[in-house]
Write a protein that holds these residues in place. Structure first.
Motif, PDB file in Angstrom:
ATOM      1  N   ASP A 152      34.661  33.648  66.363  1.00  0.00           N
ATOM      2  CA  ASP A 152      35.861  32.992  66.738  1.00  0.00           C
ATOM      3  C   ASP A 152      37.106  34.130  67.263  1.00  0.00           C
ATOM      4  O   ASP A 152      38.243  33.412  67.691  1.00  0.00           O
ATOM      5  N   ALA A 153      36.964  35.259  67.227  1.00  0.00           N
ATOM      6  CA  ALA A 153      37.703  36.096  67.830  1.00  0.00           C
ATOM      7  C   ALA A 153      38.154  35.764  69.071  1.00  0.00           C
ATOM      8  O   ALA A 153      37.353  35.818  70.088  1.00  0.00           O
ATOM      9  N   LYS A 154      39.511  35.550  69.834  1.00  0.00           N
ATOM     10  CA  LYS A 154      39.712  35.301  70.834  1.00  0.00           C
ATOM     11  C   LYS A 154      39.759  36.435  71.903  1.00  0.00           C
ATOM     12  O   LYS A 154      39.369  36.368  73.187  1.00  0.00           O
ATOM     13  N   ALA A 155      39.946  37.692  71.349  1.00  0.00           N
ATOM     14  CA  ALA A 155      40.143  39.086  72.117  1.00  0.00           C
ATOM     15  C   ALA A 155      39.692  40.147  71.383  1.00  0.00           C
ATOM     16  O   ALA A 155      39.693  40.331  70.106  1.00  0.00           O
ATOM     17  N   ALA A 156      39.284  41.218  72.276  1.00  0.00           N
ATOM     18  CA  ALA A 156      39.139  42.512  71.378  1.00  0.00           C
ATOM     19  C   ALA A 156      39.878  43.303  72.299  1.00  0.00           C
ATOM     20  O   ALA A 156      39.498  43.556  73.321  1.00  0.00           O
ATOM     21  N   TYR A 157      40.658  44.165  71.530  1.00  0.00           N
ATOM     22  CA  TYR A 157      41.423  45.354  72.238  1.00  0.00           C
ATOM     23  C   TYR A 157      40.762  46.493  71.889  1.00  0.00           C
ATOM     24  O   TYR A 157      40.621  46.992  70.664  1.00  0.00           O
ATOM     25  N   ILE A 158      40.274  47.477  73.031  1.00  0.00           N
ATOM     26  CA  ILE A 158      39.847  48.571  72.811  1.00  0.00           C
ATOM     27  C   ILE A 158      40.989  49.675  73.474  1.00  0.00           C
ATOM     28  O   ILE A 158      41.189  49.567  74.587  1.00  0.00           O
ATOM     29  N   VAL A 159      41.479  50.621  72.648  1.00  0.00           N
ATOM     30  CA  VAL A 159      42.214  51.684  73.167  1.00  0.00           C
ATOM     31  C   VAL A 159      41.259  52.742  73.590  1.00  0.00           C
ATOM     32  O   VAL A 159      40.695  53.611  72.826  1.00  0.00           O
ATOM     33  N   THR A 160      41.043  52.775  74.908  1.00  0.00           N
ATOM     34  CA  THR A 160      39.773  53.368  75.411  1.00  0.00           C
ATOM     35  C   THR A 160      39.961  54.983  75.424  1.00  0.00           C
ATOM     36  O   THR A 160      39.181  55.542  75.406  1.00  0.00           O
ATOM     37  N   ASN A 161      41.247  55.654  75.210  1.00  0.00           N
ATOM     38  CA  ASN A 161      41.671  56.954  75.068  1.00  0.00           C
ATOM     39  C   ASN A 161      42.757  56.941  74.139  1.00  0.00           C
ATOM     40  O   ASN A 161      43.902  56.672  74.686  1.00  0.00           O
ATOM     41  N   GLU A 162      42.637  57.413  73.012  1.00  0.00           N
ATOM     42  CA  GLU A 162      43.757  57.340  71.902  1.00  0.00           C
ATOM     43  C   GLU A 162      44.656  58.830  72.349  1.00  0.00           C
ATOM     44  O   GLU A 162      44.139  59.687  71.613  1.00  0.00           O
ATOM     45  N   THR A 163      45.632  58.568  72.954  1.00  0.00           N
ATOM     46  CA  THR A 163      46.283  59.750  73.460  1.00  0.00           C
ATOM     47  C   THR A 163      46.991  60.539  72.304  1.00  0.00           C
ATOM     48  O   THR A 163      47.173  61.819  72.472  1.00  0.00           O
ATOM     49  N   ASP A 189      43.145  49.099  76.694  1.00  0.00           N
ATOM     50  CA  ASP A 189      44.158  49.790  76.906  1.00  0.00           C
ATOM     51  C   ASP A 189      43.935  51.145  77.392  1.00  0.00           C
ATOM     52  O   ASP A 189      43.657  51.940  76.646  1.00  0.00           O
ATOM     53  N   ALA A 190      43.844  51.446  78.530  1.00  0.00           N
ATOM     54  CA  ALA A 190      43.569  52.497  79.346  1.00  0.00           C
ATOM     55  C   ALA A 190      44.726  53.374  80.142  1.00  0.00           C
ATOM     56  O   ALA A 190      44.349  53.875  81.083  1.00  0.00           O
ATOM     57  N   VAL A 191      45.710  53.389  79.397  1.00  0.00           N
ATOM     58  CA  VAL A 191      46.639  53.930  79.590  1.00  0.00           C
ATOM     59  C   VAL A 191      46.339  55.540  80.193  1.00  0.00           C
ATOM     60  O   VAL A 191      46.857  55.860  81.151  1.00  0.00           O
ATOM     61  N   SER A 192      45.961  56.126  79.340  1.00  0.00           N
ATOM     62  CA  SER A 192      45.492  57.724  79.473  1.00  0.00           C
ATOM     63  C   SER A 192      44.399  58.084  80.105  1.00  0.00           C
ATOM     64  O   SER A 192      43.780  59.095  80.036  1.00  0.00           O
ATOM     65  N   ASN A 193      43.600  57.084  80.538  1.00  0.00           N
ATOM     66  CA  ASN A 193      42.383  57.558  81.090  1.00  0.00           C
ATOM     67  C   ASN A 193      41.860  56.788  82.145  1.00  0.00           C
ATOM     68  O   ASN A 193      40.769  57.040  82.908  1.00  0.00           O
ATOM     69  N   LYS A 215      49.748  58.775  84.713  1.00  0.00           N
ATOM     70  CA  LYS A 215      48.709  59.477  84.174  1.00  0.00           C
ATOM     71  C   LYS A 215      47.664  59.962  85.038  1.00  0.00           C
ATOM     72  O   LYS A 215      48.128  60.871  85.979  1.00  0.00           O
ATOM     73  N   ALA A 216      46.534  59.481  85.143  1.00  0.00           N
ATOM     74  CA  ALA A 216      45.385  59.957  85.948  1.00  0.00           C
ATOM     75  C   ALA A 216      45.635  59.501  87.270  1.00  0.00           C
ATOM     76  O   ALA A 216      44.924  60.278  88.327  1.00  0.00           O
ATOM     77  N   CYS A 217      46.625  58.819  87.694  1.00  0.00           N
ATOM     78  CA  CYS A 217      47.147  58.574  89.067  1.00  0.00           C
ATOM     79  C   CYS A 217      47.683  59.511  89.731  1.00  0.00           C
ATOM     80  O   CYS A 217      47.692  59.697  91.188  1.00  0.00           O
ATOM     81  N   ALA A 218      48.354  60.444  89.137  1.00  0.00           N
ATOM     82  CA  ALA A 218      49.283  61.534  89.601  1.00  0.00           C
ATOM     83  C   ALA A 218      50.331  60.994  90.306  1.00  0.00           C
ATOM     84  O   ALA A 218      50.492  61.545  91.458  1.00  0.00           O
ATOM     85  N   ALA A 219      50.972  60.112  89.815  1.00  0.00           N
ATOM     86  CA  ALA A 219      52.258  59.545  90.392  1.00  0.00           C
ATOM     87  C   ALA A 219      53.152  59.705  89.246  1.00  0.00           C
ATOM     88  O   ALA A 219      53.058  59.940  88.085  1.00  0.00           O
ATOM     89  N   PRO A 220      54.666  59.349  89.863  1.00  0.00           N
ATOM     90  CA  PRO A 220      55.605  59.506  88.956  1.00  0.00           C
ATOM     91  C   PRO A 220      55.625  58.398  87.919  1.00  0.00           C
ATOM     92  O   PRO A 220      55.021  57.294  87.913  1.00  0.00           O
ATOM     93  N   PRO A 221      56.443  58.589  86.740  1.00  0.00           N
ATOM     94  CA  PRO A 221      56.336  57.204  85.662  1.00  0.00           C
ATOM     95  C   PRO A 221      56.892  55.901  86.317  1.00  0.00           C
ATOM     96  O   PRO A 221      57.874  56.257  87.187  1.00  0.00           O
ATOM     97  N   GLY A 222      56.897  54.783  85.862  1.00  0.00           N
ATOM     98  CA  GLY A 222      57.762  53.824  86.402  1.00  0.00           C
ATOM     99  C   GLY A 222      57.062  52.504  86.739  1.00  0.00           C
ATOM    100  O   GLY A 222      57.434  51.508  86.775  1.00  0.00           O
TER     101      GLY A 222
END
Length: 406
Positions: A152-163, A189-193, A215-222
Motif C-alpha cells: 500500500d506504499a503510495k510512493a518510493a523515493y530513490i536518491v539515485t546518486n547520494e552526493t 531524486d536525481a539532482v547530482s546525476n 550539475k550535469a547540465c553544466a549550467a549556473p545554479p538557479g
C-alpha cells in the motif's frame, strides 16, 4: 577559459605589486559535485537583454525549453522549470502527492536520503527507510522486500546518486519494473546525476525526476527541472494539495494556457539552461552517458594508482561523485585550501559524518580528458607537497588508459 594564477614571465605590473590584476583573471577549475564548470557559450547566454516574463518572447523560449526537455528526459509530459534549487523539486515531489498517513519507501545512505525521509515525515506520511552505510547503497532485494511488505506504499523515493557519499543506485530500471507492478509511484531524486547517467523517464517507468541546472547540465545554479509521468500528473491534478509556490498543478495550468510561469522566473538562468540544453542535444545523451562513465573510471583508477584508498563499496560507486579517503596525516582544510590556492582546483570535503574523513571530486557536466588530467596531477602534486608520497606517473597512466576510449 583557464588563466594561470600568475604571469608565466616577469611583468612590470606584478613587480610593482599589482598582482591583483592577474588574480582577478584567475579562473579556478570547479571540480565539485555542483555547481560545476560552465561552458562559455552558456555563460554568455545569460547576458542577453532582459525580456518580460508575461510576453510572447518568454512564452516562445519556454515552449522551446519544454520541447528540448522532453527530448532529454525522454518523456511525453511537459517539463516544469522552477526558479529554485534542486531541493525544491524534491520537496515538490513530496508535498504534491503525499498525504497524512500515506506510506513512502525511501533510500537512506547519506545526508540527502535523510533529508527526503524528514520531508516525507513533515507532511504526516510514514517514511519506510531502506538504510545503508555511507558509501554503500541499499540493494534491489531490499527494495523489493519493502514493496512486498508494504504493497500500500503510495510512493518510493530513490536518491539515485547520494552526493554526500558518492554512492549510486545501479538498479533504477529494475526498481521501475517493480513499482509498476505494485502501482507505486517511483520518484527519482536525481539532482547530482541526471544528464550523466541513463534514466529515460518512460522506459524506466519513473514517475517523477527531480534535478537542478548546476550539475550535469553544466549550467549556473538557479533552476530546478521536473519531469513527470502521465500517471503522476493525473493523480496530482485530480487531488491537488493546498500549496503556494510549490503548487505544481498551478505551474502546469499556466504552462498549458500561455507557456509562462505563475511566478517571476530567473530569466538569466533560463537563457543559460536553454543554451545548455542545445549542447546536450548536440552531443547526444548516449554519448554523455559514456563520457561520464569513462571519466569516472579514469578518476577511480588514477586515485588507486596514486596510492589513495577509494571510499565506499565498489558495487555502489558513482560515476559523478568520486569519494576518496584521506591518507593518515593529511588535514582536510589544509589539503583543499592549498589545492585551490596553489593549483586552482576546487574539490569538496566530506558531508555530515564524513567531514574531515573524505574529499569528493565532481566528475560531471563538462568533464573531459583535460579536466580529469589537470585535477589528478594537481591533487598528486599537492599531496606530495603535504608529505604523502603520491605516485603521479602511475596515476596519469591509469587515467590515460581509460580516457583513450573517448
Amino acid at each position: 577559459f583557464f588563466f594561470p594564477p600568475h604571469p608565466a614571465t616577469p611583468d612590470p605590473l606584478w613587480s610593482r605589486g599589482l598582482g591583483d590584476v592577474y588574480k582577478r583573471q584567475f579562473q579556478k577549475l570547479i571540480m565539485l559535485p555542483g555547481p560545476t564548470n560552465v561552458p562559455i557559450e552558456v555563460t554568455q547566454a545569460m547576458v542577453a537583454p532582459s525580456i518580460g516574463h508575461r510576453t510572447k518572447d518568454f512564452s516562445s523560449m519556454m515552449e522551446e525549453m519544454i520541447r528540448k526537455g522532453k527530448i532529454l528526459f525522454e518523456c511525453e509530459e511537459d517539463i516544469i522549470h522552477l526558479s529554485a534549487s534542486g531541493t525544491a523539486a524534491v520537496e515538490a515531489s513530496i508535498t504534491n502527492i503525499l498525504r497524512k498517513d500515506d506510506k513512502a519507501i525511501v533510500t537512506v545512505c547519506g545526508e540527502f536520503g535523510g533529508r527526503v525521509s524528514e520531508q516525507i515525515a513533515s507532511v504526516g506520511a510514514t517514511p519506510i527507510e531502506l538504510v545503508a552505510d555511507y558509501g554503500d547503497f541499499p540493494s534491489l532485494s531490499d527494495f523489493e522486500r519493502a514493496l512486498e511488505k508494504n504493497p500500500d506504499a503510495k510512493a518510493a523515493y530513490i536518491v539515485t546518486n547520494e552526493t554526500s557519499s558518492g554512492a549510486m543506485c545501479h538498479w533504477l530500471k529494475e526498481a521501475g519494473d517493480l513499482t509498476s507492478k505494485y502501482g507505486t509511484f517511483l520518484v527519482a531524486d536525481a539532482v547530482s546525476n541526471w544528464g550523466a547517467d541513463k534514466m529515460p523517464l518512460e522506459d524506466y517507468n519513473i514517475d517523477f525526476i527531480a534535478t537542478g541546472s548546476q550539475k550535469a547540465c553544466a549550467a549556473p545554479p538557479g533552476l530546478a527541472m521536473i519531469a513527470l509521468s502521465k500517471r503522476y500528473k493525473e493523480q496530482m491534478m485530480n487531488d491537488p494539495q493546498k500549496l503556494h509556490f510549490l503548487n505544481l498543478p498551478r505551474f502546469i495550468k499556466m504552462s498549458d494556457k500561455v507557456k509562462q510561469t505563475p511566478f517571476t522566473p530567473c530569466l538569466p538562468v533560463y537563457f543559460a539552461l536553454n543554451k545548455a540544453y542545445d549542447i546536450m542535444i548536440e552531443e547526444g545523451m548516449e554519448n554523455r552517458y559514456v563520457r561520464h562513465q569513462v571519466c569516472g573510471k579514469a578518476f577511480y583508477d588514477a586515485f588507486e594508482a596514486m596510492g589513495l584508498q577509494l571510499f565506499g563499496a565498489p558495487e555502489a560507486r558513482s560515476n559523478t561523485v568520486i569519494s576518496i579517503a584521506y591518507p593518515k596525516g593529511i588535514d582536510d582544510k589544509e589539503f583543499r585550501g592549498s589545492l585551490a590556492k596553489n593549483y586552482g582546483v576546487v574539490v569538496a570535503g566530506g558531508f555530515g559524518e564524513m567531514v574531515g574523513k573524505i574529499f569528493r571530486v565532481g566528475s560531471l557536466g563538462m568533464i573531459n580528458s583535460f579536466y580529469v588530467l589537470t585535477t589528478i596531477s594537481s591533487i598528486a602534486n599537492n599531496l606530495n607537497r603535504l608529505g604523502f608520497k603520491a605516485n603521479t606517473d602511475a596515476a596519469i597512466n591509469a587515467a590515460l588508459k581509460n580516457l583513450s576510449k573517448l
